[in-house]
Every structure is written in structure tokens, then in C-alpha cells.
Design a protein around this motif. Structure first.
Motif, short mmCIF file in Angstrom:
data_model
loop_
_atom_site.label_atom_id
_atom_site.label_comp_id
_atom_site.label_asym_id
_atom_site.label_seq_id
_atom_site.Cartn_x
_atom_site.Cartn_y
_atom_site.Cartn_z
N GLY A 105 24.73 -32.46 -3.46
CA GLY A 105 25.18 -32.89 -4.77
C GLY A 105 24.37 -32.38 -5.92
O GLY A 105 24.61 -32.73 -7.07
N SER A 106 23.41 -31.55 -5.69
CA SER A 106 22.56 -31.06 -6.78
C SER A 106 23.12 -29.78 -7.35
O SER A 106 23.51 -28.88 -6.62
CB SER A 106 21.14 -30.81 -6.26
N ALA A 107 23.14 -29.65 -8.68
CA ALA A 107 23.62 -28.43 -9.33
C ALA A 107 22.49 -27.49 -9.66
O ALA A 107 22.69 -26.48 -10.28
CB ALA A 107 24.39 -28.79 -10.59
N ARG A 108 21.28 -27.87 -9.28
CA ARG A 108 20.14 -27.01 -9.58
C ARG A 108 19.16 -27.06 -8.43
O ARG A 108 19.02 -28.06 -7.75
CB ARG A 108 19.47 -27.44 -10.88
N SER A 109 18.47 -25.99 -8.18
CA SER A 109 17.44 -25.97 -7.14
C SER A 109 16.54 -24.78 -7.36
O SER A 109 17.01 -23.71 -7.75
CB SER A 109 18.07 -25.89 -5.74
N PRO A 110 15.25 -24.93 -7.12
CA PRO A 110 14.34 -23.80 -7.28
C PRO A 110 14.58 -22.77 -6.19
O PRO A 110 15.00 -23.10 -5.09
CB PRO A 110 12.96 -24.43 -7.16
N ALA A 111 14.33 -21.53 -6.49
CA ALA A 111 14.56 -20.47 -5.51
C ALA A 111 13.43 -19.46 -5.58
O ALA A 111 12.66 -19.43 -6.54
CB ALA A 111 15.89 -19.79 -5.78
N LEU A 112 13.35 -18.64 -4.55
CA LEU A 112 12.32 -17.61 -4.49
C LEU A 112 12.98 -16.25 -4.43
O LEU A 112 13.99 -16.05 -3.74
CB LEU A 112 11.46 -17.80 -3.24
N CYS A 113 12.40 -15.29 -5.16
CA CYS A 113 12.91 -13.94 -5.08
C CYS A 113 12.62 -13.37 -3.69
O CYS A 113 11.71 -13.82 -3.00
CB CYS A 113 12.27 -13.07 -6.16
N ARG A 114 13.40 -12.37 -3.30
CA ARG A 114 13.32 -11.87 -1.93
C ARG A 114 12.17 -10.89 -1.70
O ARG A 114 11.84 -10.60 -0.56
CB ARG A 114 14.65 -11.19 -1.55
N LYS A 115 11.61 -10.36 -2.76
CA LYS A 115 10.45 -9.49 -2.57
C LYS A 115 9.51 -9.65 -3.75
O LYS A 115 9.92 -10.06 -4.84
CB LYS A 115 10.88 -8.03 -2.40
N ARG A 116 8.25 -9.38 -3.50
CA ARG A 116 7.25 -9.51 -4.55
C ARG A 116 6.07 -8.61 -4.21
O ARG A 116 5.79 -8.37 -3.04
CB ARG A 116 6.80 -10.97 -4.71
N ALA A 117 5.40 -8.11 -5.25
CA ALA A 117 4.22 -7.27 -5.05
C ALA A 117 3.08 -7.79 -5.92
O ALA A 117 2.27 -7.01 -6.42
CB ALA A 117 4.55 -5.82 -5.39
N ALA A 118 3.04 -9.11 -6.10
CA ALA A 118 2.08 -9.74 -7.00
C ALA A 118 0.87 -10.24 -6.22
O ALA A 118 0.87 -11.33 -5.67
CB ALA A 118 2.75 -10.89 -7.75
N GLY A 119 -0.15 -9.42 -6.15
CA GLY A 119 -1.40 -9.85 -5.54
C GLY A 119 -1.37 -9.87 -4.03
O GLY A 119 -0.46 -9.35 -3.38
N TYR A 120 -2.40 -10.48 -3.44
CA TYR A 120 -2.49 -10.58 -1.99
C TYR A 120 -1.38 -11.47 -1.43
O TYR A 120 -0.92 -12.39 -2.10
CB TYR A 120 -3.85 -11.15 -1.58
#
Length: 506
Positions: A223-238
Motif C-alpha cells: 500500500g505504499s506509494a513511495r519507497s527508498p531505492a538503490l542504484c544498480r551500480k556505483r563507483a563511490a569510494g571503497y
């Protein structure tokens, strides 16, 4: 692997035996009760003993006290309290590990995280979900019914998903879907001093579900219209997430894991193939992979294990080297994959194939495979089991498996072989009388040879069970002094007082 050390450990842990008395600072237990409440703290001998071992043969080493936090804030407060008092801390999920990872070899506080069981942040559009340590693999997939998604990493046991991340677990589906490491996107970690770390950052890249189809998916997502998500790739630091996956509770408490989900296949089919020899079965595995057949599972049983599983699960299998193969795909692609597989099996002298596509029959076959441990123990009732866990490059798999089989026979050891051979990982389930010093010595010598055989082939001493208590010497040989020194430096930076699960890995 270092079985001699395992068998001698009981004497070395005499002061931490199952009836050892607590030795905590004055009023420390009362301070724990003030954080989580009296019902969530126990010093009872039976409870401590229950939390002092896993499914391995390592001797019981109980904590001084067990606590059941129910929120991440409580974990933080408890960790800070232990840190100030210099009291060891041991995470506990479901206790299904195989390397003594939960044994409290220096006593201290066992954090049983099973009551933290929230499933949150399910994003159908981003194929991700966040789970706490009390959520098991089966519970998550039950929660996902009707969404068209699933979490495929399947080590057999209904283990805690955060525990699976902590050990870098794998399983039967890894050949297609990967082990835990590539399927963990973010971790919420309580560090030894109580600080909170999000390994990919807190709330990375929130997105807002749109109307239309997005709203439909949002409604399905509780029932939620919003949710946090993560990008599929990242090159930010270790890559901090990968650092904590496989850390076996030695760097912090994994209190939430954001996992990668996968679409359920349109169709599935499973079959069993028998072969004239172990070498033929393993060679068939390599050829199936080389032919780019998108196999979802390909499991190996030697003739001893096939016979044991057949009798234990009443399946009527031939006493022969055996492969269990499962294919996933569309109905159209499945037919083509089946034809390819049948041709390769026949080229290697395998039996004709009959495919099971119904869910009940497929579940029956995989239930037989998942009961392999108990089937092996049934070969010698009253004896103990010890599972090896080497993994080698696919190109070396046929030679290493055949050499290991010959070694088992020459050593007169009961050790049926089973493995996730699609990714080069196989186990010998060694069943022996631990009260017989001569047999125990033969087992120890065999495990040392097997570990070094895998290392010589460019492999590893542990593909999925972890290092725990028993493989520390082989880890040193595998990584070398520079690698081990680097691990020690990381450990010292995050846990300078060596309070997190001491005595494991390093």
C-alpha cells in the motif's frame, strides 16, 4: 579443515565449557536488562548452551549471557555498553552455520537477533527489499508470493538472511543467480562501539513512485506509494558492503540487509542423470557450462551419496554418479535448453532424461538433495559429521574431484561427495567416530590434503561455509602474510579491542 585443532579445542576451552560460570563486571547484567527489559536477558545454563554452538562439530562454548534486542537502537545501546566494559560480543541468527561461527570462545554477550524480523522497503520496480536478521530465506519468499519476484540464494537450511550475508553463503542456485555477495546492495551495520553505518549510504537515491503502473506496483508494495531505492551500480569510494559480506560477525552486527530480488521464471524443469563414473559426471557439468546452457542448478552426487539420498528419501535412484539439473526460462526457450542438455549428457555416457515440470515433483527432488547431510549421517548412526567446503576453478574441477574421490577410497573414509559443481564448489561429508583417535587422525590428514589440493588448483578452502574456527590456518596459506596482515589491519581499525566475535577468521 584443521580438524586436529577442532578435536583439541574442547580441552583448550575448558574454562568456557557448557557449565562455566559467568565472569562479567558487577551490575553488568542489570545494565543489559535496563536496555531491553528483563524478559529479553537470560543467564540460564540451558539457554546459554543452546546459543554456544551451531550445526558444526565444534565443542559448545556458551556466552555468559544472552540478550534479545528488538530494535536497532537497542543493538546500538547494548554494543556501546559492551564496548565500554570490554565485554566480547557474538551475533546469533538461527544457529545453522557449519564452522562454529556462534561459539562464544571468550564468553561475553550473545546478541540473538531473531526477534528483529521486519521486512521493509520492498520495491518491485527496483527489484529490492530490506530485511532484518530475524527474517529467514523461506519467510522472505513467502512474503513475496504474488509479486512475481523471489530471492533465489538457497543454502539448504532456512537460515537468517543477514546471517547468510555474514558468512557469504551460497547454494544450489548460485550458478545462475550468484551467491550472497552480488545479491546484497546495502547493509545497516552496528559497529563495535555502537555507531551506525549504512555501507552504501543511508537512504541512497530515494525515488517517488509515479501514477499509473507505478501506483499499481506501489499498492502491491503493502500500500505504499513511495519507497527508498538503490542504484544498480556505483563507483563511490571503497566497497564497504562487500567488506562486511563474509565478515562472519567479526566487524559489526548486520541489523538490516537490502537484497537484490529476481523475477520468477515463467517455466522450470528438473531432471536426474546417472553416469558411469565421477569423472564423466563432472566433465558433463563443464561441457554444459561451456555450451552456455543457462542452467539454474546443477548438483553432483557421487555414487555413495546418491545411494544414501535415495534410501533416506525413498527415491529409487541408481547407485551411480549423479547430476541433478534444473533449467529456468520461457516455455519456448526451455524446450531448446532441454534438448541441448540431453545431447551433452548422452555424449558423456549419461542416462536418458525424464523432465519434471510440476512443482510438487520438483520440490520432492530438491528436498532429497537438501537432506543429503542427514542421509550421510544415516550411513553410520551415532557418528559425527564434518563437511568440507573447497571451491576450485571450473577448468580444474574434474581432476580435483577425481583425485579427492581416490583419496577418500585410499584413506578408507566414509565421505560421500556432494556439490554445487556449476560454480566449482563441492563437499565431502565425512562421517566418523570422534572417539576413535586413529580415525580422527585419518580425517584430519584428509581434510588438510583436500584444502591444499584446492589451493594448489587455484581455489579456496571455503566456498560458502566461511572460515570460523577451523579454517584459520588454511586462510593464512590462501591469502599469504600480506593478505592476512591487511585483514588484521581492517579488524584493528573497526574493532581495536577485539570484542566482535573474537577467535574467528583471524
Amino acid at each position: 579443515m584443521a580438524l586436529r585443532r577442532v578435536l583439541a579445542l574442547a580441552a583448550a576451552l575448558g574454562r568456557r565449557s557448557c557449565c562455566s560460570k559467568p565472569s562479567l563486571p558487577p551490575d553488568f547484567v542489570e545494565a543489559l536488562r535496563a536496555v531491553v527489559g528483563a524478559p529479553n536477558v537470560s543467564t540460564a545454563t540451558a539457554v546459554r548452551e543452546q546459543h554456544g554452538h551451531d550445526e558444526s562439530m565444534h565443542p559448545c562454548a556458551p556466552p555468559d549471557v544472552v540478550v534479545w534486542p528488538q530494535a536497532v537502537e537497542q543493538v546500538q545501546e547494548l554494543a556501546a555498553l559492551c564496548h565500554r566494559s570490554r565485554v566480547p560480543m557474538v551475533p546469533f541468527g538461527t544457529g545453522t552455520g557449519l564452522e562454529g561461527g556462534v561459539n562464544a570462545v571468550q564468553g561475553g554477550v550473545c546478541f540473538d537477533l531473531s526477534r528483529m524480523d521486519a521486512i521493509a522497503e520492498l520495491s518491485l520496480e527496483d527489484f529490492s527489499v530490506a530485511v532484518e536478521p530475524g527474517v529467514t530465506r523461506k519467510a522472505l519468499n513467502k512474503h513475496l508470493r504474488g509479486t512475481g519476484l523471489w530471492f533465489p540464494v538457497d543454502p539448504g537450511a532456512d537460515a537468517s538472511l543477514c546471517g547468510m550475508a555474514a558468512t557469504g553463503a551460497s547454494g544450489t542456485n548460485a550458478v545462475r543467480y550468484g551467491a550472497m555477495r552480488p545479491n546484497v546492495l546495502n547493509l545497516r551495520v552496528v559497529l563495535p562501539d555502537g555507531r551506525l553505518l549504512h555501507t552504501a549510504g543511508p537512504g541512497r537515491h530515494p525515488r517517488w513512485a509515479l501514477g499509473g503502473w507505478g501506483a499499481v506496483l506501489g499498492a502491491l508494495c503493502q500500500g505504499s506509494a513511495r519507497s527508498p531505492a538503490l542504484c544498480r551500480k556505483r563507483a563511490a569510494g571503497y566497497d564497504l558492503t562487500s567488506l562486511f559480506v563474509g565478515s562472519e560477525g567479526t566487524l559489526g552486527f548486520l541489523t538490516q540487509a537490502t537484497l537484490r530480488l529476481h523475477p520468477l521464471p515463467e517455466a522450470s524443469a528438473v531432471t536426474i542423470a546417472s553416469f558411469p563414473s565421477v569423472g564423466a559426471a563432472v566433465a558433463c557439468t563443464v561441457q554444459v557450462l561451456q555450451a552456455a546452457v543457462p542452467v539454474a542448478r546443477i548438483e553432483f552426487l557421487d555414487e555413495v551419496m546418491a545411494d544414501a539420498c535415495s534410501r533416506f528419501s525413498e527415491m529409487g535412484l541408481p547407485v551411480a554418479a549423479t547430476l541433478l539439473l534444473e533449467l529456468h526460462g520461457s516455455r519456448h526457450s526451455l524446450a531448446e535448453q532441454q534438448q541441448q542438455t540431453e545431447e551433452i549428457v548422452q555424449q558423456n555416457g549419461g542416462s536418458s532424461l525424464a523432465w519434471a515440470e510440476g512443482q510438487e515433483e520438483r520440490e520432492r527432488l530438491w528436498s532429497m538433495r537438501h537432506n543429503a547431510w542427514y542421509a550421510a549421517l544415516a550411513l553410520r548412526p551415532g557418528c559425527q559429521g564434518y563437511s568440507t567446503d573447497v571451491c576450485v576453478p571450473i577448468s580444474r574441477l574434474p581432476d580435483v574431484v577425481v583425485e579427492t574421490k581416490q583419496d577418500l577410497q585410499a584413506s578408507n573414509i566414509t565421505g560421500p561427495m556432494v556439490g554445487h559443481v556449476g560454480d566449482g564448489n563441492f563437499h565431502c561429508i565425512l562421517v566418523f567416530n570422534s572417539q576413535d583417535p586413529e580415525e580422527a587422525q585419518r580425517i584430519h590428514a584428509f581434510t588438510e590434503r583436500l584444502g591444499r589440493r584446492a589451493l594448489a588448483a587455484g581455489g579456496t578452502c571455503t566456498g560458502e561455509h566461511g572460515v570460523g574456527l577451523g579454517k584459520r590456518a588454511l586462510l593464512q596459506e590462501e591469502l599469504g602474510p600480506e593478505g592476512l596482515d591487511t585483514l588484521r589491519s581492517i579488524k584493528a581499525a573497526l574493532d581495536p579491542h577485539n570484542l566482535m566475535n573474537p577467535g574467528k577468521v583471524l
